[in-house]
Scaffold this active site. Structure first.
Site, mmCIF file in Angstrom:
data_model
loop_
_atom_site.group_PDB
_atom_site.id
_atom_site.type_symbol
_atom_site.label_atom_id
_atom_site.label_comp_id
_atom_site.label_asym_id
_atom_site.label_seq_id
_atom_site.Cartn_x
_atom_site.Cartn_y
_atom_site.Cartn_z
ATOM 1 N N LEU A 44 21.648 -41.683 -16.375
ATOM 2 C CA LEU A 44 21.887 -43.040 -15.865
ATOM 3 C C LEU A 44 21.286 -43.234 -14.475
ATOM 4 O O LEU A 44 20.470 -44.123 -14.248
ATOM 5 C CB LEU A 44 23.406 -43.313 -15.861
ATOM 6 C CG LEU A 44 23.868 -44.724 -15.506
ATOM 7 C CD1 LEU A 44 25.254 -45.000 -16.072
ATOM 8 C CD2 LEU A 44 23.869 -44.989 -14.009
ATOM 9 N N SER A 111 24.543 -39.554 -20.014
ATOM 10 C CA SER A 111 25.808 -40.026 -20.576
ATOM 11 C C SER A 111 25.754 -41.508 -20.915
ATOM 12 O O SER A 111 26.516 -41.985 -21.751
ATOM 13 C CB SER A 111 26.949 -39.726 -19.605
ATOM 14 O OG SER A 111 27.062 -38.333 -19.426
ATOM 15 N N ASN A 115 27.745 -43.214 -24.170
ATOM 16 C CA ASN A 115 29.037 -43.689 -23.645
ATOM 17 C C ASN A 115 29.591 -44.875 -24.434
ATOM 18 O O ASN A 115 28.983 -45.361 -25.384
ATOM 19 C CB ASN A 115 28.964 -43.942 -22.133
ATOM 20 C CG ASN A 115 28.243 -45.221 -21.751
ATOM 21 O OD1 ASN A 115 27.943 -46.057 -22.590
ATOM 22 N ND2 ASN A 115 27.959 -45.354 -20.471
ATOM 23 N N GLY A 116 30.771 -45.317 -24.022
ATOM 24 C CA GLY A 116 31.489 -46.357 -24.743
ATOM 25 C C GLY A 116 31.121 -47.771 -24.333
ATOM 26 O O GLY A 116 31.593 -48.731 -24.929
ATOM 27 N N VAL A 277 15.712 -28.011 -15.426
ATOM 28 C CA VAL A 277 15.407 -27.505 -14.083
ATOM 29 C C VAL A 277 16.306 -26.306 -13.807
ATOM 30 O O VAL A 277 17.533 -26.369 -13.982
ATOM 31 C CB VAL A 277 15.600 -28.610 -13.027
ATOM 32 C CG1 VAL A 277 15.490 -28.035 -11.615
ATOM 33 C CG2 VAL A 277 14.555 -29.704 -13.238
ATOM 34 N N HIS A 551 34.757 -38.496 -17.014
ATOM 35 C CA HIS A 551 34.430 -39.216 -15.784
ATOM 36 C C HIS A 551 34.422 -38.277 -14.575
ATOM 37 O O HIS A 551 35.005 -38.600 -13.536
ATOM 38 C CB HIS A 551 35.462 -40.322 -15.514
ATOM 39 C CG HIS A 551 35.360 -41.515 -16.406
ATOM 40 N ND1 HIS A 551 36.294 -42.522 -16.404
ATOM 41 C CD2 HIS A 551 34.419 -41.873 -17.318
ATOM 42 C CE1 HIS A 551 35.950 -43.446 -17.280
ATOM 43 N NE2 HIS A 551 34.812 -43.075 -17.857
ATOM 44 N N VAL A 573 21.507 -33.827 1.237
ATOM 45 C CA VAL A 573 22.343 -32.625 1.311
ATOM 46 C C VAL A 573 22.281 -32.092 2.739
ATOM 47 O O VAL A 573 21.190 -31.953 3.310
ATOM 48 C CB VAL A 573 21.840 -31.553 0.312
ATOM 49 C CG1 VAL A 573 22.647 -30.261 0.466
ATOM 50 C CG2 VAL A 573 21.932 -32.074 -1.120
HETATM 51 C C1 LIG Z 1 31.623 -39.936 -23.862
HETATM 52 C C2 LIG Z 1 31.492 -40.790 -22.645
HETATM 53 C C3 LIG Z 1 31.984 -42.089 -22.653
HETATM 54 C C4 LIG Z 1 31.860 -42.887 -21.523
HETATM 55 N N1 LIG Z 1 32.252 -44.196 -21.602
HETATM 56 C C5 LIG Z 1 31.963 -45.022 -20.565
HETATM 57 C C6 LIG Z 1 32.197 -46.416 -20.687
HETATM 58 O O1 LIG Z 1 32.668 -46.913 -21.715
HETATM 59 N N2 LIG Z 1 31.887 -47.207 -19.617
HETATM 60 C C7 LIG Z 1 31.362 -46.691 -18.466
HETATM 61 O O2 LIG Z 1 31.128 -47.449 -17.528
HETATM 62 N N3 LIG Z 1 31.148 -45.365 -18.326
HETATM 63 C C8 LIG Z 1 31.399 -44.533 -19.359
HETATM 64 N N4 LIG Z 1 31.121 -43.205 -19.253
HETATM 65 C C9 LIG Z 1 30.691 -42.670 -17.948
HETATM 66 C C10 LIG Z 1 29.219 -42.854 -17.601
HETATM 67 O O3 LIG Z 1 28.389 -42.939 -18.728
HETATM 68 C C11 LIG Z 1 28.811 -41.660 -16.726
HETATM 69 O O4 LIG Z 1 29.706 -41.570 -15.648
HETATM 70 C C12 LIG Z 1 27.389 -41.793 -16.186
HETATM 71 O O5 LIG Z 1 26.436 -41.835 -17.226
HETATM 72 C C13 LIG Z 1 27.054 -40.639 -15.241
HETATM 73 O O6 LIG Z 1 25.774 -40.863 -14.703
HETATM 74 P P1 LIG Z 1 24.956 -39.666 -14.034
HETATM 75 O O7 LIG Z 1 23.608 -40.165 -13.746
HETATM 76 O O8 LIG Z 1 25.791 -39.116 -12.942
HETATM 77 O O9 LIG Z 1 24.904 -38.542 -15.157
HETATM 78 P P2 LIG Z 1 24.288 -38.634 -16.625
HETATM 79 O O10 LIG Z 1 24.101 -40.041 -17.053
HETATM 80 O O11 LIG Z 1 25.143 -37.788 -17.493
HETATM 81 O O12 LIG Z 1 22.844 -37.979 -16.463
HETATM 82 C C14 LIG Z 1 22.635 -36.618 -16.130
HETATM 83 C C15 LIG Z 1 21.360 -36.164 -16.831
HETATM 84 O O13 LIG Z 1 20.903 -34.939 -16.258
HETATM 85 C C16 LIG Z 1 20.479 -34.083 -17.298
HETATM 86 N N5 LIG Z 1 20.542 -32.714 -16.776
HETATM 87 C C17 LIG Z 1 21.639 -31.997 -16.436
HETATM 88 N N6 LIG Z 1 21.278 -30.810 -15.911
HETATM 89 C C18 LIG Z 1 19.924 -30.776 -15.919
HETATM 90 C C19 LIG Z 1 18.957 -29.819 -15.487
HETATM 91 N N7 LIG Z 1 19.317 -28.655 -14.915
HETATM 92 N N8 LIG Z 1 17.630 -30.109 -15.650
HETATM 93 C C20 LIG Z 1 17.251 -31.292 -16.203
HETATM 94 N N9 LIG Z 1 18.130 -32.235 -16.633
HETATM 95 C C21 LIG Z 1 19.451 -31.976 -16.470
HETATM 96 C C22 LIG Z 1 21.439 -34.374 -18.429
HETATM 97 O O14 LIG Z 1 20.939 -33.943 -19.673
HETATM 98 C C23 LIG Z 1 21.573 -35.895 -18.312
HETATM 99 O O15 LIG Z 1 20.586 -36.571 -19.051
HETATM 100 C C24 LIG Z 1 31.255 -42.364 -20.350
HETATM 101 C C25 LIG Z 1 30.771 -41.057 -20.343
HETATM 102 C C26 LIG Z 1 30.870 -40.274 -21.474
HETATM 103 C C27 LIG Z 1 30.317 -38.876 -21.460
#
Ligand SMILES: Cc1cc2nc3c(=O)[nH]c(=O)nc-3n(C[C@H](O)[C@H](O)[C@H](O)COP(=O)(O)OP(=O)(O)OC[C@H]3O[C@@H](n4cnc5c(N)ncnc54)[C@H](O)[C@@H]3O)c2cc1C
Ligand SMILES: *[C@@H]1O[C@H](CO)[C@@H](O)[C@H](O)[C@H]1NC(C)=O
Ligand SMILES: *[C@@H]1O[C@H](CO)[C@@H](O)[C@H](O)[C@H]1NC(C)=O
Length: 614
Positions: A44, A111, A115-116, A277, A551, A573
Site C-alpha cells: 500500500l 495487504s 484486505n476488507g 530484499v 493491523h 531512521v
Molecule cells: C486481511 C486484512 C484485512 C484488512 N482489512 C482492512 C480494511 O477493511 N480496511 C482498511 O482500511 N485496512 C484493512 N487492512 C489493513 C491495511 O490493508 C494495512 O494496514 C495496509 O495495507 C498496510 O500497508 P503497508 O504499506 O504498511 O504494508 P503492506 O500493504 O502489507 O505492504 C508491504 C509489502 O512489502 C512486501 N515485503 C515485505 N517484506 C519484504 C522484503 N523483505 N522485500 C520485498 N518486499 C517485502 C510485502 O510482500 C507487501 O507487499 C487489512 C489488512 C489485512 C491483512
C-alpha cells in the site's frame, strides 16, 4: 496485456540504460543498476510513494516486492472472494504468540490487495497526538489532523451514494472526502442502481440499537469524528468489479490504484516482483549518520543480487517486514544482532519494539426469515467510546486506567524503550480515551458471518505492547513476533465489554425481532446472566477463539528519540542519512479506524517530504 509490452521494453532497453519501467520478474535486469530511490515492498504505502515520486519523469525509482503480480487473480480483485487469499502464497501469515498468526499481503499491492476494503478514518485528536510524541522542534511538521486530513483526501476519489444507496441508508458529507485521488471509495455497488448494497432490515436495525445504547448516528464518520454508528464506504473498487468507475478499463487496475493506471507511462518506475530484499547496504565508513548505498535481494533458493540507490532507500515492507529488514541490515539492538553474527550499523534498540496489534472475535445470532436485500459488503460500524461501552462501570474503569498507567508501563517496558517513556505514551493514550472520547472498540455489523446476524469486534486501543525480533541472520526465516495479547487487563476488559454489548444488541428491538437467538458463542458456552455473561466465561471463550486483526503498527515508530522512536518527523531512521520508513510501522499509536486511509495519507505526505529534499 500490460505485462507483455513491459517485458519487451525491459529486454529492449533495460540492460543499456538501467531504466526499464513496468512490472518485471527478471532480477538480472536491475542487478548492479543505479536508481535514485529504491523502495523495499510494493504494498500500500510503497506503491503510493513510488507513484508520487515518479510524477517527475527525471526520477528513477525501483520498487522490489517479495510477492508476485497477482492483479488478474480474482482472489485479489473480487471483494466477494475476501478471505480466500488467507493462508495461501499471497499471505505471509507471520507466526505470532499464543498460536496466532498475523495476515499480511505477499503480493503486488501488499495487504491492500487482500484486505476488507472498509474505508474509515480515526479521531482528530489521535492524529494531533502524533505531534506530542515528537520533539517540540517538530511542532510545525504537519503530523496532526489538519495535515493528515488533506493528505488522506489527496489519495481519495469518492463517489457519493446515489438515490438507491441513500434509500438503503448510505450517506456522506462531501467536505469529508477527496474527489481526484487514485483510490476509489464508494458504497457497494457503484453505478448499479445500488443493486447489491444490503437493503434488508439488518443494518438499519443494528444502527437503531446502537442509538438506543447511547451512540449518535452520523451521516459520515470520515471527518475525524468516528465516535458514532454510521454507514461506511469501501475502498479500492474491490466491490466494484461489475461496473468500472471513471472508465479506467479493466477492473483489475482498481486494486493497485497508484500503479495500474499509469504503469505504461512511467518509464522511470520499475517494479521487480518475486524478489525479497535481504538487507540494506551501507557505505563502509562508520561515521554517523550512516549512508545507505543500495540493497541486496534474492529468493530463498536463488542467488543474491544488488541494486544501488543514488539518493535513498525507502522501507515500505509493513510493520513486521520493515523492522526485520532493518535488523538484518544491522540497525537494531546491537547486542541482540551481534549474537546472530550481524555487525551493528546503528545501535537502535527500539527497532521492532512498541508493536500494537488488536484482537478479533465474531459473535452471531440466527435470523428470522427476512431478506438481507443484497450481497454486500457489509456497511455499518459502531465505534463506542469508553463511557458508552462500559456504561455503569465506566467511572470505575476510568479510575482503573488512571491508577494503573505506571504499573502497565513497567509491565510492558521490555517491549519498549523504558518504563518512563512508556508512562508518557500511555498518559497520552489514556487522555485520548478519557478526555477525548476516542472510540475504544469496533463493532462491525456483518451479514451472514458467523451467522445470519453477525458482529465482529475488537478493542481499538490496546495497552499491550509487543516486539518483532529476528532470530536468525537468514532473511527467509520469519521474525519472532510477540504481540503479548491481553497482557494488560484493560484490553481483555474492553473485548468482554464489546462482546456483552453485542449480546445485548441481539436482545434489543428492533434487532431482537430479526433474531432467533445468539448462536456464537451461545448461552451454553457463555451462560447469560444479569451481567450478560460472567467475566470468567467470556474470558475463556475469547482466549480460545480470538484472531489477530492484522493491523500491526508502531515497530519503527515516529517519535522523539527519548520516547523510543525509530524515525524522526521526516521519517528518517535515526543516525542514518538516507534510510526512511513510510509504512504502518511508523504510526506511534493505534487509531479508532481501519488503517488503510490513514496509511495512504502517511505515504502521500512521505512523498512530499522526500520530494522537498528535507
Ligand atoms: C486481511 C486484512 C484485512 C484488512 N482489512 C482492512 C480494511 O477493511 N480496511 C482498511 O482500511 N485496512 C484493512 N487492512 C489493513 C491495511 O490493508 C494495512 O494496514 C495496509 O495495507 C498496510 O500497508 P503497508 O504499506 O504498511 O504494508 P503492506 O500493504 O502489507 O505492504 C508491504 C509489502 O512489502 C512486501 N515485503 C515485505 N517484506 C519484504 C522484503 N523483505 N522485500 C520485498 N518486499 C517485502 C510485502 O510482500 C507487501 O507487499 C487489512 C489488512 C489485512 C491483512
Ligand atoms: C554485478 O556485479 C558483480 C560485481 O561486479 C558481478 O560479480 C555480478 O556478476 C554482476 N551481476 C550481474 C547480474 O550483472
Ligand atoms: C462459567 O463460569 C463458571 C465459573 O464462573 C463455571 O463454573 C462454569 O463452568 C463456566 N461455564 C462454562 C460453560 O464454561
Amino acid at each position: 496485456m500490460l505485462l507483455c509490452s513491459t517485458l519487451l521494453l525491459a529486454v529492449g532497453f533495460g540492460a543499456l540504460s538501467g531504466v526499464l519501467g513496468g512490472v518485471i520478474t527478471d532480477p538480472t535486469l536491475v542487478s548492479n543498476h543505479t536508481y535514485d530511490y529504491i523502495i523495499v515492498g510494493g504494498g500500500l504505502t510503497g506503491l503510493t510513494v513510488a507513484g508520487r515520486l515518479t510524477e517527475n519523469p527525471n526520477i528513477q525509482v525501483l520498487v522490489i516486492e517479495a510477492g508476485n503480480d497477482d492483479r488478474t487473480n480474482p482472489v485479489v480483485y473480487d471483494i466477494y472472494r475476501y478471505g480466500d487469499a488467507f493462508g495461501t502464497k499471497l499471505d505471509w501469515s507471520y507466526p505470532a504468540d499464543q498460536g496466532r498468526s498475523i495476515l499480511a499481503g505477499k503480493t503486488l499491492g501488499g495487504s491492500s490487495s487482500i484486505n476488507g476494503a472498509a474505508w474509515t478514518r480515526g479521531l482528530k485528536q489521535q492524529y494531533d497526538s502524533w505531534l506530542q510524541l515528537l520533539d517540540p522542534a517538530d511542532a510545525n511538521s504537519g503530523w496532526d489532523w489538519n495535515g493528515m486530513f488533506s493528505y488522506m483526501k489527496k489519495a481519495e476519489s469518492f463517489t457519493p451514494p446515489n438515490s438507491g444507496q441513500l434509500a438503503k441508508g448510505a450517506n456522506s458529507i462531501s467536505s469529508y472526502h477527496g474527489f481526484t485521488g487514485p483510490v476509489h471509495a464508494a458504497f457497494p455497488l457503484y453505478g448499479l442502481s445500488s443493486k447489491l448494497m444490503y437493503g434488508g432490515p439488518q443494518e438499519p436495525a443494528f444502527a437503531s440499537v446502537m442509538v438506543k445504547f447511547g451512540l449518535v448516528k452520523y451521516k459520515d464518520l470520515n471527518g475525524g469524528t468516528p465516535n458514532c454508528v454510521s454507514f461506511t464506504p469501501d475502498s479500492n473498487g474491490r466491490a466494484f468489479v461489475v461496473n468500472q468507475p471513471r472508465g479506467l478499463g479493466s477492473p483489475v487496475i482498481l486494486r493497485v490504484a497508484y500503479l495500474s493506471p499509469v504503469e505504461s507511462q512511467r518509464k522511470g518506475w520499475t517494479t521487480l516482483v518475486g524478489q525479497q530484499v535481504t538487507k540494506i547496504l551501507f557505505n563502509p565508513s562508520t561515521a554517523l549518520p550512516r549512508v545507505a548505498t543500495g540493497v541486496q535481494f534474492g529468493t530463498s533458493s536463488g542467488k543474491r543480487f544488488t541494486a544501488l540507490a543514488r539518493k535513498e532507500v525507502i522501507l515500505a515492507a509493513g510493520a513486521i517486514g520493515s523492522p526485520k529488514v532493518l535488523q538484518l541490515s544491522g540497525i537494531g539492538d546491537a547486542a541482540a544482532l551481534s549474537s546472530l553474527g550481524i555487525q551493528s550499523v546503528v545501535n537502535l534498540p527500539t527497532v521492532g519494539k512498541n508493536l500494537q496489534e488488536q484482537t478479533l472475535s465474531a459473535l452471531g445470532a440466527g435470523g428470522t426469515n427476512f431478506n438481507v436485500g443484497g450481497s454486500g459488503p457489509s456497511d455499518v460500524i459502531a465505534y463506542p467510546n469508553l463511557y458508552q461501552l462500559f456504561g455503569s462501570q465506566a467511572s470505575a474503569m476510568v479510575n482503573h486506567i488512571t491508577q494503573s498507567i505506571s504499573a502497565w508501563a513497567s509491565s510492558q517496558a521490555k517491549s519498549a524503550l523504558s518504563a518512563s517513556a512508556l508512562q508518557t505514551i500511555f498518559g497520552i493514550q489514556a487522555n485520548l480515551i478519557i478526555q477525548d472520547n476516542a472510540p475504544v472498540a469496533e463493532l462491525f455489523q456483518v451479514t451472514n458471518y458467523p451467522d445470519k446476524l453477525g458482529t465482529i469486534i475488537w478493542p481499538l486501543l490496546p495497552f499491550s505492547r509487543g516486539t518483532v525480533q529476528i532470530t536468525s541472520s537468514n532473511p527467509f526465516v520469519p521474525p519472532k513476533t510477540t504481540v503479548n495479547y491481553f497482557s494488560v487487563d484493560f484490553d481483555l476488559s474492553t473485548q468482554i465489554a464489546a462482546a456483552r454489548m453485542v449480546r445485548r444488541s441481539f436482545q434489543t428491538s428492533p434487532l431482537s425481532g430479526l433474531s432467533t437467538g445468539e448462536t456464537v458463542p451461545g448461552f451454553s458456552t457463555v451462560p447469560d446472566d444479569a451481567n450478560h455473561g460472567s467475566d470468567a466465561n467470556w474470558t475463556k471463550w475469547i482466549k480460545s477463539q480470538f484472531s489477530s486483526v492484522a493491523h500491526p503498527i508502531a515497530t519503527c515508530a515516529m517519535m522523539s528519540r527519548s520516547l523510543g522512536g525509530v524515525v524522526d518527523a521526516r521519517l528518517r531512521v535515526y543516525d542514518t542519512q538516507n534510510v526512511r520508513v513510510v509504512d504502518a510501522s511508523i504510526m506511534p499509536l493505534q487509531i479508532s479506524a481501519h488503517l488503510s486511509s490513514t496509511l495512504y495519507g502517511i505515504a502521500e505526505k512521505a512523498a512530499d517530504i522526500i520530494k522537498s529534499g528535507l
